[in-house]
Design a protein around this motif. Structure first.
Motif, mmCIF file in Angstrom:
data_model
loop_
_atom_site.group_PDB
_atom_site.id
_atom_site.type_symbol
_atom_site.label_atom_id
_atom_site.label_comp_id
_atom_site.label_asym_id
_atom_site.label_seq_id
_atom_site.Cartn_x
_atom_site.Cartn_y
_atom_site.Cartn_z
ATOM 1 N N GLU A 26 0.936 -1.290 0.037
ATOM 2 C CA GLU A 26 0.194 -0.107 -0.055
ATOM 3 C C GLU A 26 1.023 1.271 0.151
ATOM 4 O O GLU A 26 0.811 2.024 -0.901
ATOM 5 C CB GLU A 26 -0.851 -0.076 1.244
ATOM 6 C CG GLU A 26 -1.853 1.294 1.330
ATOM 7 C CD GLU A 26 -2.457 1.256 2.693
ATOM 8 O OE1 GLU A 26 -3.035 0.237 3.190
ATOM 9 O OE2 GLU A 26 -2.539 2.575 3.428
ATOM 10 N N GLY A 75 -5.853 -8.467 -4.835
ATOM 11 C CA GLY A 75 -6.951 -8.368 -3.617
ATOM 12 C C GLY A 75 -6.820 -7.265 -2.591
ATOM 13 O O GLY A 75 -7.525 -7.297 -1.607
ATOM 14 N N MET A 76 -6.001 -6.148 -3.023
ATOM 15 C CA MET A 76 -5.599 -5.064 -2.279
ATOM 16 C C MET A 76 -6.904 -4.051 -2.161
ATOM 17 O O MET A 76 -7.417 -3.882 -3.116
ATOM 18 C CB MET A 76 -4.568 -4.591 -2.466
ATOM 19 C CG MET A 76 -3.342 -5.349 -2.237
ATOM 20 S SD MET A 76 -2.596 -5.150 -0.672
ATOM 21 C CE MET A 76 -2.252 -3.507 -0.512
ATOM 22 N N SER A 77 -7.135 -3.244 -1.034
ATOM 23 C CA SER A 77 -8.458 -2.308 -1.262
ATOM 24 C C SER A 77 -8.031 -1.349 -2.068
ATOM 25 O O SER A 77 -6.590 -0.986 -2.012
ATOM 26 C CB SER A 77 -8.671 -1.822 0.152
ATOM 27 O OG SER A 77 -9.196 -0.600 0.205
ATOM 28 N N GLU A 78 -8.778 -0.709 -2.840
ATOM 29 C CA GLU A 78 -8.461 0.452 -3.711
ATOM 30 C C GLU A 78 -8.660 1.897 -2.871
ATOM 31 O O GLU A 78 -7.963 2.818 -3.511
ATOM 32 C CB GLU A 78 -9.600 0.653 -5.037
ATOM 33 C CG GLU A 78 -9.488 -0.444 -5.873
ATOM 34 C CD GLU A 78 -10.515 -0.243 -7.092
ATOM 35 O OE1 GLU A 78 -11.065 0.695 -6.783
ATOM 36 O OE2 GLU A 78 -10.332 -1.045 -7.756
ATOM 37 N N ASP A 79 -9.201 1.752 -1.699
ATOM 38 C CA ASP A 79 -9.272 3.067 -1.048
ATOM 39 C C ASP A 79 -8.370 3.771 -0.932
ATOM 40 O O ASP A 79 -8.224 5.072 -1.095
ATOM 41 C CB ASP A 79 -9.814 2.776 0.569
ATOM 42 C CG ASP A 79 -11.254 2.038 0.205
ATOM 43 O OD1 ASP A 79 -11.693 1.919 -0.782
ATOM 44 O OD2 ASP A 79 -11.585 1.674 1.341
ATOM 45 N N ARG A 133 -6.511 3.918 -9.646
ATOM 46 C CA ARG A 133 -7.730 2.905 -9.890
ATOM 47 C C ARG A 133 -8.021 2.702 -11.669
ATOM 48 O O ARG A 133 -8.310 1.557 -11.661
ATOM 49 C CB ARG A 133 -8.987 3.826 -8.950
ATOM 50 C CG ARG A 133 -8.813 3.690 -7.914
ATOM 51 C CD ARG A 133 -10.110 4.271 -7.215
ATOM 52 N NE ARG A 133 -9.919 4.765 -5.789
ATOM 53 C CZ ARG A 133 -10.779 4.990 -4.975
ATOM 54 N NH1 ARG A 133 -12.117 4.960 -5.309
ATOM 55 N NH2 ARG A 133 -10.383 5.275 -3.705
#
Ligand code: GAL
Length: 413
Positions: free
Chosen positions: A326, A340-344, A351
């Motif tokens: 991240e 599978g990492m969060s895009e947040d 993105r």
């Protein structure tokens, strides 16, 4: 202080400084503002685990200087613990017996489930992990300063024809259309981006298979003409300019655009600039369906000292953990290689890149970067890069240069 107390103090300080932990000497070429901020994250995480980071940075974007230094250290029998090496070159280092087997870390951390197969395969030699991927960079972007376009009274272009019209207006407004870094690897980066505009089939034939007939085709002649046409859009300071100084010209509003991979975003981020506000990042003209990928990775050299081997394995493990993936990638401008990492935590540009990575992998537009060592062996890359750079910096015609491309590649094969 009594002898006993002194020994006690020494023992405590030895433990608290973790002098028994290992050292990793890491060769890389991440020396620009955005790059240095990114690699510092790995150093911090390793030091938190008690290991020592010995920085072995060799300046020079694209890594050509770093590779020369690495080879001489290896030949002298003194390679670093880890080195930033990419693509097919990983196989060459492994074949020569230099690399450590990372299967135990890979198994414990489930790398095969976490990394896309196309990328995992590049990291393996005869089925064993010998390298760790860090990120996924995309090459085919156009970094644009909207204020420059506003001053010139024109929209940010989507096609090469629109680009030509925009460049004229930017020049009329006494600004520089293209921030150009005149170094062979940067010229090769723009070149392959223009090749990408001709679609996945032509890109693969020329930049991956290095097919001589395609390299001297009419389509290639057009690509070379387009590359040469960009020269009129650059300034006198272009020869030899580092890529991050070219990015700074866009950041400061001196130039309209830079064609560069998304490590350029790391420079915008380090300067506190926001995408969609201070800068725009469309894909380069006519390359929206293409994703030229460039995966950074570290190879790990065999170690005699067990503590160094431990530190090395810790580095390999940390690279694929979510925290590093991240923070590093947010700073670097790339996207995580871990699935599978969060895009947040990521901005709109990242993105888009995540979405396009998946879409192009299904649509056929996901192709490896030649300029960034992902597509062909070093000798072929060298032959293409030298020919392109000689062409760009001379009066050679596009037709002659295309023929030279074909013969240089044949000789290098
Ligand atoms: C690339 C590398 C990127 C970036 C760039 C400029 O080859 O993959 O991570 O560092 O060079 O230095």
């Amino acid at each position: 202080m009594s002898r006993k107390v002194l020994i006690g103090v020494l023992v405590i300080s030895l433990f608290s400084f973790n002098v028994y932990a290992g050292e990793v000497e890491v060769l890389h070429w991440w020396t620009s503002g955005g790059e240095a901020a990114s690699v510092a994250v790995l150093k911090q995480l390793l030091e938190k685990e008690g290991h020592t980071w010995k920085d072995f940075a060799v300046a020079g974007g694209g890594g050509d200087a770093a590779m020369t230094v690495l080879k001489s250290r290896a030949v002298a029998g003194n390679p670093p613990t880890a080195a930033q090496v990419k693509g097919p070159q990983i196989q060459l280092w492994a074949e020569q017996g230099f690399l450590a087997n990372l299967d135990d870390v890979a198994k414990a951390e489930k790398w095969d489930e976490l990394i896309p197969k196309v990328i995992a395969d590049i990291m393996k030699y005869k089925g064993h992990f010998v390298a760790v991927p860090v990120n996924v960079h995309r090459i085919n972007w156009m970094w644009a300063n909207p204020a420059v376009f506003k001053k010139a009274g024109i929209e940010i272009p989507k096609t090469w024809a629109e680009f030509d019209a925009a460049a004229k207006k930017i020049q009329a407004a006494e600004l520089i259309p293209v921030a150009w870094g005149g170094q062979p690897w940067q010229e090769a980066t723009v070149f392959e981006t223009i090749v990408a505009a001709k679609g996945p089939e032509f890109y693969t034939k020329t930049m991956v298979k290095a097919d001589p007939a395609a390299l001297m085709s009419d389509t290639m002649i057009k690509v070379l003409e387009r590359l040469k046409a960009l020269k009129q859009c650059t300034d006198k300071g272009a020869p030899g300019r580092d890529w991050n100084l070219a990015t700074a010209m866009v950041i400061k509003g001196e130039a309209g655009v830079q064609f560069m991979g998304d490590w350029a975003k790391g420079e915008f981020t380090a300067a506190g600039k926001k995408p969609g506000v201070d800068y725009m990042a469309p894909t380069a003209p006519e390359t929206g369906k293409m994703f030229l990928f460039n995966v950074d990775s570290f190879i790990m050299f065999k170690q005699k000292d067990p503590e160094a081997a431990k530190a090395q394995k810790a580095m390999a493990r940390l690279i694929l953990q979510p925290k590093f993936q991240e923070v590093f990638n947010v700073n670097k401008g790339s996207i995580p290689v871990r699935m599978g990492m969060s895009e947040d935590p990521f901005d709109a540009v990242a993105r888009t890149s995540m979405k396009d990575f998946v879409a192009t992998s299904k649509g056929g537009g996901l192709v490896p970067s030649m300029a960034h060592e992902m597509a062909v062996m070093p000798a072929i890359r060298g032959a293409i890069m030298d020919t392109v750079t000689n062409f760009y910096n001379s009066d050679t015609s596009a037709k002659d240069a295309a023929a030279q491309l074909a013969s240089a590649v044949k000789a290098a094969k």
